[in-house]
Design a protein around this motif. Sequence first.
Motif, PDB file in Angstrom:
ATOM      1  N   ALA A   8       0.826  -1.210   0.000  1.00 23.26           N
ATOM      2  CA  ALA A   8       0.000   0.000   0.000  1.00 23.26           C
ATOM      3  C   ALA A   8       0.861   1.261   0.000  1.00 23.26           C
ATOM      4  CB  ALA A   8      -0.922  -0.006   1.210  1.00 23.26           C
ATOM      5  N   ALA A   9       1.998   1.228   0.707  1.00 26.51           N
ATOM      6  CA  ALA A   9       2.894   2.387   0.716  1.00 26.51           C
ATOM      7  C   ALA A   9       3.424   2.679  -0.678  1.00 26.51           C
ATOM      8  CB  ALA A   9       4.042   2.131   1.691  1.00 26.51           C
ATOM      9  N   LEU A  10       3.776   1.634  -1.415  1.00 25.01           N
ATOM     10  CA  LEU A  10       4.268   1.830  -2.782  1.00 25.01           C
ATOM     11  C   LEU A  10       3.160   2.348  -3.701  1.00 25.01           C
ATOM     12  CD1 LEU A  10       6.489  -1.371  -3.145  1.00 25.01           C
ATOM     13  CD2 LEU A  10       7.247   0.994  -2.783  1.00 25.01           C
ATOM     14  N   VAL A  11       1.926   1.892  -3.466  1.00 20.76           N
ATOM     15  CA  VAL A  11       0.802   2.384  -4.279  1.00 20.76           C
ATOM     16  C   VAL A  11       0.575   3.869  -4.026  1.00 20.76           C
ATOM     17  CG1 VAL A  11      -1.694   2.215  -4.613  1.00 20.76           C
ATOM     18  CG2 VAL A  11      -0.314   0.137  -4.429  1.00 20.76           C
ATOM     19  N   ILE A  12       0.579   4.263  -2.751  1.00 20.58           N
ATOM     20  CA  ILE A  12       0.388   5.678  -2.425  1.00 20.58           C
ATOM     21  C   ILE A  12       1.538   6.511  -2.969  1.00 20.58           C
ATOM     22  CG2 ILE A  12       0.228   7.329  -0.528  1.00 20.58           C
ATOM     23  CD1 ILE A  12      -1.184   5.192   1.095  1.00 20.58           C
ATOM     24  N   VAL A  66      -6.502   8.022  -1.812  1.00 22.06           N
ATOM     25  CA  VAL A  66      -6.076   7.338  -0.597  1.00 22.06           C
ATOM     26  C   VAL A  66      -7.279   6.887   0.218  1.00 22.06           C
ATOM     27  CG1 VAL A  66      -4.837   7.607   1.581  1.00 22.06           C
ATOM     28  CG2 VAL A  66      -3.871   8.533  -0.510  1.00 22.06           C
ATOM     29  N   GLY A  67      -8.292   7.750   0.312  1.00 22.49           N
ATOM     30  CA  GLY A  67      -9.502   7.385   1.047  1.00 22.49           C
ATOM     31  C   GLY A  67     -10.245   6.231   0.401  1.00 22.49           C
ATOM     32  N   THR A  68     -10.275   6.204  -0.928  1.00 24.56           N
ATOM     33  CA  THR A  68     -10.909   5.089  -1.625  1.00 24.56           C
ATOM     34  C   THR A  68     -10.180   3.784  -1.339  1.00 24.56           C
ATOM     35  OG1 THR A  68     -11.612   6.578  -3.395  1.00 24.56           O
ATOM     36  CG2 THR A  68     -11.600   4.227  -3.886  1.00 24.56           C
ATOM     37  N   THR A  69      -8.858   3.840  -1.342  1.00 22.85           N
ATOM     38  CA  THR A  69      -8.066   2.655  -1.007  1.00 22.85           C
ATOM     39  C   THR A  69      -8.364   2.176   0.399  1.00 22.85           C
ATOM     40  OG1 THR A  69      -6.302   3.452  -2.465  1.00 22.85           O
ATOM     41  CG2 THR A  69      -5.707   1.755  -0.851  1.00 22.85           C
ATOM     42  N   GLN A  70      -8.521   3.122   1.320  1.00 24.56           N
ATOM     43  CA  GLN A  70      -8.819   2.775   2.699  1.00 24.56           C
ATOM     44  C   GLN A  70     -10.170   2.065   2.825  1.00 24.56           C
ATOM     45  OE1 GLN A  70      -9.912   5.378   6.598  1.00 24.56           O
ATOM     46  NE2 GLN A  70      -8.005   5.923   5.577  1.00 24.56           N
ATOM     47  N   ALA A  71     -11.180   2.592   2.137  1.00 22.55           N
ATOM     48  CA  ALA A  71     -12.505   1.977   2.201  1.00 22.55           C
ATOM     49  C   ALA A  71     -12.493   0.566   1.618  1.00 22.55           C
ATOM     50  CB  ALA A  71     -13.510   2.849   1.451  1.00 22.55           C
ATOM     51  N   PHE A  72     -11.801   0.395   0.491  1.00 23.89           N
ATOM     52  CA  PHE A  72     -11.713  -0.934  -0.110  1.00 23.89           C
ATOM     53  C   PHE A  72     -10.981  -1.907   0.809  1.00 23.89           C
ATOM     54  CE2 PHE A  72      -9.280  -4.014  -2.659  1.00 23.89           C
ATOM     55  CZ  PHE A  72     -10.335  -4.708  -3.240  1.00 23.89           C
ATOM     56  N   ALA A  73      -9.950  -1.416   1.492  1.00 25.23           N
ATOM     57  CA  ALA A  73      -9.183  -2.282   2.389  1.00 25.23           C
ATOM     58  C   ALA A  73     -10.054  -2.814   3.516  1.00 25.23           C
ATOM     59  CB  ALA A  73      -7.985  -1.517   2.955  1.00 25.23           C
ATOM     60  N   LEU A  74     -10.890  -1.970   4.083  1.00 17.84           N
ATOM     61  CA  LEU A  74     -11.781  -2.427   5.160  1.00 17.84           C
ATOM     62  C   LEU A  74     -12.760  -3.481   4.646  1.00 17.84           C
ATOM     63  CD1 LEU A  74     -12.562   0.898   7.050  1.00 17.84           C
ATOM     64  CD2 LEU A  74     -11.312  -1.085   7.915  1.00 17.84           C
ATOM     65  N   GLY A  75     -13.298  -3.252   3.457  1.00 12.16           N
ATOM     66  CA  GLY A  75     -14.208  -4.245   2.882  1.00 12.16           C
ATOM     67  C   GLY A  75     -13.525  -5.561   2.604  1.00 12.16           C
ATOM     68  N   ALA A  76     -12.295  -5.517   2.089  1.00 16.07           N
ATOM     69  CA  ALA A  76     -11.546  -6.746   1.838  1.00 16.07           C
ATOM     70  C   ALA A  76     -11.236  -7.470   3.135  1.00 16.07           C
ATOM     71  CB  ALA A  76     -10.250  -6.411   1.089  1.00 16.07           C
TER      72      ALA A  76
END
Length: 293
Positions: A84-88, A106-116
């Motif tokens: 995730a650090a490399l993606v950001i 970044v916020g979209t990534t965070q929301a997807f991470a919680l769902g996953a």
Amino acid sequence: MNVGFSWNLVDDIRQMWSLQSMVSAFRAGTIVAVLGGLVGWFMVVRKQSFAGHTLAVVGFPGAAAAVWLGFGAGFGYLGFCLVAALVIAALPTQGQAGYGEESAVVGTTQAFALGAGALFVALYKGFLNGTNALLFGTFLGITSDQVLLLAAVAAVVLIVLAVVGRPLLFASIDRDVARANGVPVRLLGVVFLVLLGATAAAVSQITGSLLVFALLVLPPATAQLITARPARGLVLSVVLALVSVWVALFIAYYSPYPVGFWLTTVAFGLYLLTAGLSLAARRMGRRPVPVRV
């Protein structure tokens, strides 16, 4: 949980440390406190708290996936946080695109991470308490192998931070001037995000994914209320993080409530106390001097 609190601190500590699990918890807590205090100080200066929170949240699906696949949660935290650090880091920087665009991605990534993470927990079909530990932290079951893994990660992070610390501070305070003086601002940003990802993964094993801010933000923010000098601020940030972790672990051992609650409470209490004293000192300093006629 032991409920034999006697108000004799020496005996209570001796009793607590008679358990190998608590010794391992204090060792792990000390490691993550040092990491959180140092890396968190740079994170606050660089105004990347939102990115740090996202990296911590990404650790949740990583740990859940690792448990589901039969690996240790620590490897899941570390692997997903680094990716995730490399993606950001690959996102447009604040100077190339708007801060709002970066925050939205970044916020979209965070929301997807919680769902996953919720998906991996459902696939694992484990106990709900395990999910709570991944999200809100625990000091139970920390093994010597986990402590060694944390120590190895901490050693690498601290060595790299020591090498890039001075130019990183320059780039954090004034990005444009640093770039004009030949400082590799973009590369330093990528390196720091990787360090932040590794730190978030380490801290998550004590605080859980959702309470990483208790160590990454509160001690550094408290230290910056006290002093603006980098060296003193870094030392003070580590000291405050150590106090927060040690006190939280001690209270949690004799309490039915989770260590994450006590950690955030102690760290937030120190912040409020410092902010209150700073405000009072400023008001006393601005108090008008009576004029004698």
